[in-house]
Design a protein around this motif. Structure first.
Motif, PDB file in Angstrom:
ATOM      1  N   LYS A 103       0.831  -1.213   0.000  1.00  0.00           N
ATOM      2  CA  LYS A 103       0.000   0.000   0.000  1.00  0.00           C
ATOM      3  C   LYS A 103       0.864   1.261   0.000  1.00  0.00           C
ATOM      4  O   LYS A 103       1.979   1.276   0.541  1.00  0.00           O
ATOM      5  CB  LYS A 103      -0.922  -0.001   1.218  1.00  0.00           C
ATOM      6  CG  LYS A 103      -1.860  -1.204   1.265  1.00  0.00           C
ATOM      7  CD  LYS A 103      -2.843  -1.109   2.399  1.00  0.00           C
ATOM      8  CE  LYS A 103      -3.663  -2.395   2.531  1.00  0.00           C
ATOM      9  NZ  LYS A 103      -4.410  -2.723   1.306  1.00  0.00           N
ATOM     10  N   LYS A 104       0.336   2.305  -0.611  1.00  0.00           N
ATOM     11  CA  LYS A 104       1.007   3.594  -0.568  1.00  0.00           C
ATOM     12  C   LYS A 104       0.885   4.171   0.838  1.00  0.00           C
ATOM     13  O   LYS A 104      -0.150   4.033   1.497  1.00  0.00           O
ATOM     14  CB  LYS A 104       0.398   4.565  -1.585  1.00  0.00           C
ATOM     15  CG  LYS A 104       0.681   4.184  -3.031  1.00  0.00           C
ATOM     16  CD  LYS A 104       0.159   5.254  -3.978  1.00  0.00           C
ATOM     17  CE  LYS A 104       0.527   4.929  -5.422  1.00  0.00           C
ATOM     18  NZ  LYS A 104       0.049   5.979  -6.363  1.00  0.00           N
ATOM     19  N   VAL A 105       1.951   4.831   1.285  1.00  0.00           N
ATOM     20  CA  VAL A 105       1.996   5.371   2.640  1.00  0.00           C
ATOM     21  C   VAL A 105       2.164   6.892   2.586  1.00  0.00           C
ATOM     22  O   VAL A 105       3.101   7.399   1.963  1.00  0.00           O
ATOM     23  CB  VAL A 105       3.143   4.746   3.447  1.00  0.00           C
ATOM     24  CG1 VAL A 105       3.222   5.376   4.836  1.00  0.00           C
ATOM     25  CG2 VAL A 105       2.964   3.231   3.547  1.00  0.00           C
ATOM     26  N   PHE A 106       1.244   7.589   3.252  1.00  0.00           N
ATOM     27  CA  PHE A 106       1.290   9.044   3.333  1.00  0.00           C
ATOM     28  C   PHE A 106       1.354   9.456   4.801  1.00  0.00           C
ATOM     29  O   PHE A 106       0.647   8.897   5.634  1.00  0.00           O
ATOM     30  CB  PHE A 106       0.042   9.676   2.696  1.00  0.00           C
ATOM     31  CG  PHE A 106      -0.096   9.414   1.224  1.00  0.00           C
ATOM     32  CD1 PHE A 106       0.411  10.310   0.294  1.00  0.00           C
ATOM     33  CD2 PHE A 106      -0.727   8.264   0.761  1.00  0.00           C
ATOM     34  CE1 PHE A 106       0.293  10.067  -1.065  1.00  0.00           C
ATOM     35  CE2 PHE A 106      -0.850   8.010  -0.596  1.00  0.00           C
ATOM     36  CZ  PHE A 106      -0.342   8.915  -1.517  1.00  0.00           C
ATOM     37  N   LEU A 107       2.204  10.433   5.098  1.00  0.00           N
ATOM     38  CA  LEU A 107       2.211  11.026   6.420  1.00  0.00           C
ATOM     39  C   LEU A 107       1.256  12.207   6.425  1.00  0.00           C
ATOM     40  O   LEU A 107       1.291  13.054   5.529  1.00  0.00           O
ATOM     41  CB  LEU A 107       3.613  11.500   6.799  1.00  0.00           C
ATOM     42  CG  LEU A 107       4.716  10.440   6.840  1.00  0.00           C
ATOM     43  CD1 LEU A 107       5.997  11.036   7.399  1.00  0.00           C
ATOM     44  CD2 LEU A 107       4.287   9.233   7.643  1.00  0.00           C
ATOM     45  N   PHE A 108       0.382  12.247   7.427  1.00  0.00           N
ATOM     46  CA  PHE A 108      -0.604  13.324   7.574  1.00  0.00           C
ATOM     47  C   PHE A 108      -0.262  14.044   8.883  1.00  0.00           C
ATOM     48  O   PHE A 108      -0.585  13.580   9.970  1.00  0.00           O
ATOM     49  CB  PHE A 108      -2.020  12.731   7.631  1.00  0.00           C
ATOM     50  CG  PHE A 108      -3.131  13.720   7.387  1.00  0.00           C
ATOM     51  CD1 PHE A 108      -3.169  14.937   8.028  1.00  0.00           C
ATOM     52  CD2 PHE A 108      -4.147  13.409   6.497  1.00  0.00           C
ATOM     53  CE1 PHE A 108      -4.191  15.845   7.808  1.00  0.00           C
ATOM     54  CE2 PHE A 108      -5.186  14.302   6.252  1.00  0.00           C
ATOM     55  CZ  PHE A 108      -5.208  15.521   6.914  1.00  0.00           C
ATOM     56  N   GLY A 109       0.430  15.168   8.762  1.00  0.00           N
ATOM     57  CA  GLY A 109       0.918  15.859   9.947  1.00  0.00           C
ATOM     58  C   GLY A 109       0.184  17.141  10.233  1.00  0.00           C
ATOM     59  O   GLY A 109      -0.208  17.881   9.333  1.00  0.00           O
ATOM     60  N   HIS A 110       0.003  17.405  11.513  1.00  0.00           N
ATOM     61  CA  HIS A 110      -0.622  18.649  11.968  1.00  0.00           C
ATOM     62  C   HIS A 110       0.390  19.449  12.770  1.00  0.00           C
ATOM     63  O   HIS A 110       0.964  18.947  13.740  1.00  0.00           O
ATOM     64  CB  HIS A 110      -1.844  18.317  12.828  1.00  0.00           C
ATOM     65  CG  HIS A 110      -2.490  19.518  13.461  1.00  0.00           C
ATOM     66  ND1 HIS A 110      -3.194  19.439  14.645  1.00  0.00           N
ATOM     67  CD2 HIS A 110      -2.543  20.826  13.079  1.00  0.00           C
ATOM     68  CE1 HIS A 110      -3.646  20.643  14.966  1.00  0.00           C
ATOM     69  NE2 HIS A 110      -3.262  21.496  14.028  1.00  0.00           N
ATOM     70  N   SER A 111       0.647  20.681  12.367  1.00  0.00           N
ATOM     71  CA  SER A 111       1.508  21.601  13.104  1.00  0.00           C
ATOM     72  C   SER A 111       2.880  20.972  13.347  1.00  0.00           C
ATOM     73  O   SER A 111       3.577  20.633  12.394  1.00  0.00           O
ATOM     74  CB  SER A 111       0.815  22.007  14.408  1.00  0.00           C
ATOM     75  OG  SER A 111       1.401  23.158  14.965  1.00  0.00           O
ATOM     76  N   LEU A 112       3.299  20.767  14.619  1.00  0.00           N
ATOM     77  CA  LEU A 112       4.597  20.156  14.868  1.00  0.00           C
ATOM     78  C   LEU A 112       4.698  18.780  14.227  1.00  0.00           C
ATOM     79  O   LEU A 112       5.749  18.414  13.684  1.00  0.00           O
ATOM     80  CB  LEU A 112       4.867  20.048  16.371  1.00  0.00           C
ATOM     81  CG  LEU A 112       6.178  19.370  16.767  1.00  0.00           C
ATOM     82  CD1 LEU A 112       7.378  20.131  16.207  1.00  0.00           C
ATOM     83  CD2 LEU A 112       6.275  19.222  18.282  1.00  0.00           C
ATOM     84  N   GLY A 113       3.600  18.016  14.231  1.00  0.00           N
ATOM     85  CA  GLY A 113       3.603  16.708  13.584  1.00  0.00           C
ATOM     86  C   GLY A 113       3.874  16.804  12.092  1.00  0.00           C
ATOM     87  O   GLY A 113       4.478  15.900  11.498  1.00  0.00           O
ATOM     88  N   GLY A 114       3.456  17.898  11.486  1.00  0.00           N
ATOM     89  CA  GLY A 114       3.749  18.108  10.070  1.00  0.00           C
ATOM     90  C   GLY A 114       5.198  18.489   9.840  1.00  0.00           C
ATOM     91  O   GLY A 114       5.830  18.027   8.885  1.00  0.00           O
ATOM     92  N   GLN A 115       5.745  19.339  10.715  1.00  0.00           N
ATOM     93  CA  GLN A 115       7.157  19.692  10.588  1.00  0.00           C
ATOM     94  C   GLN A 115       8.046  18.458  10.730  1.00  0.00           C
ATOM     95  O   GLN A 115       8.967  18.241   9.929  1.00  0.00           O
ATOM     96  CB  GLN A 115       7.542  20.715  11.653  1.00  0.00           C
ATOM     97  CG  GLN A 115       6.925  22.090  11.473  1.00  0.00           C
ATOM     98  CD  GLN A 115       7.453  23.047  12.517  1.00  0.00           C
ATOM     99  OE1 GLN A 115       8.616  23.438  12.493  1.00  0.00           O
ATOM    100  NE2 GLN A 115       6.603  23.422  13.454  1.00  0.00           N
TER     101      GLN A 115
END
Length: 284
Positions: A103-115
């Motif tokens: 499966k394709k894997v995408f990181l979905f980050g919010h604020s610090l989690g995105g950085q």
């Protein structure tokens, strides 16, 4: 929808628990959701459910020191950005790649989690297929306009001073974030002051590596979000100079903007997931 909990052990012996949403056999993509500073992964359950209902697998994961993490910051327990990347991010992504190899894997980050997701991608771009960044920006103070820039600079440096004095950052008492580790706040405040990701106890050149990332990146920002203004979002995206980038800023009069601010988009994520699905169609 009942999530499936999975306990994971990091290489340093600490543990965490991730939660899986969605049907494994039907989903073609996995979204790994990493939170903002001081926010528990459970906050993103509505987002994970919406992603699962859209036909994806969603994995929610806590940042070190929060939620299901087995440790808590204190005068005796310290960690930095590098520790979070080398432990939780690496452990969770290894679990995902081993559990869902097709499966394709995408990181979905919010604020610090995105950085942090961007920094992980800079060093491990072959492990992921793309980044979704919601309300995520560089905290470099010049990304804000006017007096707001100096308020950001003063606030981040004050947080660092408190963390160094106390031995950790008592965010709940200060009124920002949660209980955070001294070195993590040090990394955060340094980036706000200098604009560069120079991590404690990590000699890797993240600035150079960020410029070489080529995977697709979707950034979402919201007019009602004073913590991630357009200029600060663009400062982070400018570092990803070779990536296939798309920045969608939702003005207040945009019908897709459901009164969003820095946090509440994750509680009513239908429109956000719709934008993500449309983006997936464009990058396939």
């Amino acid at each position: 929808m009942n999530p499936i909990p999975v306990e994971l052990e990091n290489s340093d012996g600490t543990t965490t628990v991730v939660h899986q949403f969605g049907e494994t056999t039907e989903a073609s993509s996995v979204f790994v959701v990493f939170p903002a500073m001081g926010v528990y992964a459970s906050y993103y359950q509505p987002l994970a459910i919406e992603l699962a209902q859209a036909g994806h697998l969603a994995i929610t994961a806590d940042l070190r020191g929060n939620g299901h993490s087995s440790i808590r910051p204190s005068k005796k327990v310290d960690f930095s950005y590098a520790d979070v990347l080398q432990q939780e991010y690496t452990t969770v992504l290894n679990h995902v790649s081993e559990s869902f190899p097709e499966k394709k894997v995408f990181l979905f980050g919010h604020s610090l989690g995105g950085q942090l997701s961007c920094l992980f991608a800079a060093r491990n771009s072959r492990k992921i297929d793309g980044l979704v960044l919601s309300a995520t920006c560089s905290v470099y103070y010049k990304g804000w306009d006017g007096l707001a820039a100096y308020r950001i600079l003063a606030g981040t440096q004050f947080a660092n001073l408190v963390a160094r004095s106390v031995g950790y950052f008592p965010g709940k008492k200060v009124g920002f974030g949660g209980t955070e580790a001294k070195s993590l706040i040090g990394d955060w405040s340094r980036q706000s002051r200098t604009g560069n990701y120079i991590l404690k106890n990590d000699s890797f050149d993240y600035e150079k590596a960020l410029s070489e990332v080529e995977i697709p990146v979707l950034a979402l920002s919201y007019q009602g979000d004073s913590l991630s203004p357009v200029g600060a979002v663009e400062h982070l995206l400018d570092k990803l100079s070779y990536a296939q980038k798309e920045h969608i800023h939702l003005e207040k009069n945009d019908p897709r903007n459901d009164g969003y601010n820095h946090f509440n988009w994750a509680k009513k994520p239908k429109n956000v997931v719709g934008i993500v699905n449309n983006w997936l169609e464009r990058i396939d």
